[in-house]
Design a protein around this motif. Structure first.
Motif, PDB file in Angstrom:
ATOM      1  N   ALA A 137       0.712  -1.063   0.022  1.00  0.00           N
ATOM      2  CA  ALA A 137       0.006   0.069  -0.214  1.00  0.00           C
ATOM      3  C   ALA A 137       0.887   1.337  -0.041  1.00  0.00           C
TER       4      ALA A 137
ATOM      5  N   LEU B 267      -5.803  -1.054   5.443  1.00  0.00           N
ATOM      6  CA  LEU B 267      -4.797  -1.638   4.452  1.00  0.00           C
ATOM      7  C   LEU B 267      -5.937  -1.931   3.280  1.00  0.00           C
ATOM      8  N   ASN B 268      -7.103  -1.588   3.362  1.00  0.00           N
ATOM      9  CA  ASN B 268      -8.274  -2.149   2.347  1.00  0.00           C
ATOM     10  C   ASN B 268      -8.085  -3.467   2.044  1.00  0.00           C
TER      11      ASN B 268
END
Length: 79
Positions: free
Chosen positions: A27, A67-68
């Protein structure tokens, strides 16, 4: 008071920490930036990534959101 973990426990914590580090780097986040995103201390992030902490489910959820990724993706490890 120090908690004693078995070798298997330590390996599990290290593997989860490695997954979190992997997604953080992917990320493009520093530990500090991730700590701001999920409202956790930077030193806590570092200790989780090194496998020194038995991370709580609530904090695992905070990290996953920042962090999706899903919690299951963070826990996708070989035991």
């Amino acid at each position: 008071m120090e908690t004693s973990y078995t070798i298997e426990d330590k390996e599990l914590l290290q593997k989860v920490g490695e997954r979190i580090r992997h997604f953080r780097i992917e990320a493009g986040l520093s530990q500090e930036k991730l700590s701001f995103e999920c409202n956790l201390d930077r030193t806590y992030i570092g200790s989780v990534e090194r496998g020194e902490r038995n991370i709580a489910l609530i904090n695992l959820n905070k990290l996953a959101k920042a962090l999706n990724v899903s919690i299951s993706e963070l826990l996708e490890i070989e035991i």
